[in-house]
Scaffold this active site. Sequence first.
Site, PDB file in Angstrom:
ATOM      1  N   GLU A 108       1.625  -0.286  -4.974  1.00 24.78           N
ATOM      2  CA  GLU A 108       0.669   0.741  -5.383  1.00 24.78           C
ATOM      3  C   GLU A 108       1.405   2.077  -5.465  1.00 24.78           C
ATOM      4  OE1 GLU A 108      -3.460   2.793  -3.747  1.00 24.78           O
ATOM      5  OE2 GLU A 108      -1.863   2.229  -2.349  1.00 24.78           O
ATOM      6  N   ASP A 157       0.837  -1.191   0.000  1.00 22.09           N
ATOM      7  CA  ASP A 157       0.000   0.000   0.000  1.00 22.09           C
ATOM      8  C   ASP A 157       0.876   1.247   0.000  1.00 22.09           C
ATOM      9  OD1 ASP A 157      -2.760   1.183   0.442  1.00 22.09           O
ATOM     10  OD2 ASP A 157      -1.720   1.959   2.214  1.00 22.09           O
TER      11      ASP A 157
END
Length: 548
Positions: free
Chosen positions: A275, A207
């Site tokens: 990401e 993330d």
Amino acid sequence: MTSASNMAGADWWRGAVIYQVYPRSFQDTDANGLGDIKGITRRLPHIASLGVDAIWLAPFFTSPMADMGYDVADYCDVDPIFGTLADFDEMLTSAHALGLKVIIDQVISHTSDRHPWFVESRASRDNPKADWYVWADPKPDGTAPNNWLSIFGGPGWEWDGVRRQYYQHNFLSSQPDLNFHNSEVQDALLATVKFWLDRGVDGFRLDTVNYYFCDKQLRDNPPATTVIGGLDAPESNPYGMQNHLYDKTQPENIGFLKRFRALLDQYEGRATVGEVGDGARSLQTVAAYTGGGDKLHMCYTFDLLGPDFTPAHFRRCVGDFQAHVADGWVCWAFSNHDVNRHVSRFAETEAEQPRVAKLAISLLSTLRGSICLYQGEELGLPEAELAFEDLRDPYGIRFWPAFKGRDGCRTPMPWEASRAHAGFTTAEKSWLPVPYQHAALAVDKQEADPQSVLHHYRQTLAFRKQHPALHDGDMTFLDTKEDVLAFTRGKGDETLLFVFNLSRQPVKVALPEGVRVTKVVRMPGFEGSDAGEMVILTALDVFCGELG
């Protein structure tokens, strides 16, 4: 190397199809209105039936759930609302038995303010973890150290009365940012990664992977030259008014990613997907993070997560990636847990949503790279319209009504049309409501319809597996006079031509000189055909042919 053999080896991730599970909304088995890990285990056969290669689980770790689990209080345990470590181990074993790899979300740019590390860090300026988070003194007038902003609104700094300092937070004030300039922090985080590697997970989705480091000097961000609302910050959010030179994407991140990769390389067949949310710099960042074979295996950006469903947009996104990323790898996606579902973004009317859903997976499956699918897109689910009182997402609550947040794509998975909450839960109330439009698209209804979006997904992913060129073959765009998307995918003796008409009008496409179709290859669900040197397409149609 064939697709099948590649999937069994260390490079299984290259060209893989990854199915994202949002645990809160997948399947409830204990009647509390929230999905859980046992529910995932129960529904694994559905996922495997799609023909995907791996699942990616959104966070299920111990958390106060201020940001739905993206505020971790214990990286090495399962939150009780989702179950136990034993439930996770059972799920992992079941997934592997079905031939599915398991990727878990690692949210390591920040923790919850309930994490023991932060509890200790904020207690004083001289404790062993005092420097584990980004702390800074106020300016002489008491204001924050610099102008950095939080994506979730307001300043990116929060005052702590005990330390009489500010701490940085890129998201909620209850999500303090870790200080990656401290090697002890890196060591501790890598130890938590090792915990899951030893447990048998196959990889990690990282993330906000470019948010790990901030500028040591805490310099102000300059204003953006052009203020454009992005997927990480809609136009209603002033975050987009800055050029984020100093609060993320720092050069020191490369060294940490090499450490992360070195740990993974001690295990067989593990993979990472990062990401990257970095605005106009995203592709350069992907190139830096995936090149050289010593950092991330692949990354995805927000490039295909917007409203644009045009040939020019896809040519630009894919072409820019090919131009910037020489030896890296990309993971394409149209939907995830943070953006409006793509059927609602791409379709102009409700009536065309099923056809757009089918065309979208046909396009996604033929791009060069790995692909991520988000739970429910195999049913063609549209974005849910929710009332303000139903919202749970702090981002949407903060910016309502200009921005409605992310709950509309996070509503529960509809399994059985005739049951309460579409079979998601037997509780009186689910954590988010199940729209009646979604219940009408439930899995059991689509299983009974051979022409459904669900069956099309299975057929299309099977088509992808049958053609090695679609796994990791070369991709070349063709110039045509019509506004269509045309490209070839080639590997070994196979070269396939794809022509996509993304418009609402039929087209006839003259093939470039020297391009000759020797065999029409039917893609599932579409009627595109050729007539010598011409390809004929109806609206929202695709043609596939083999070149001689």
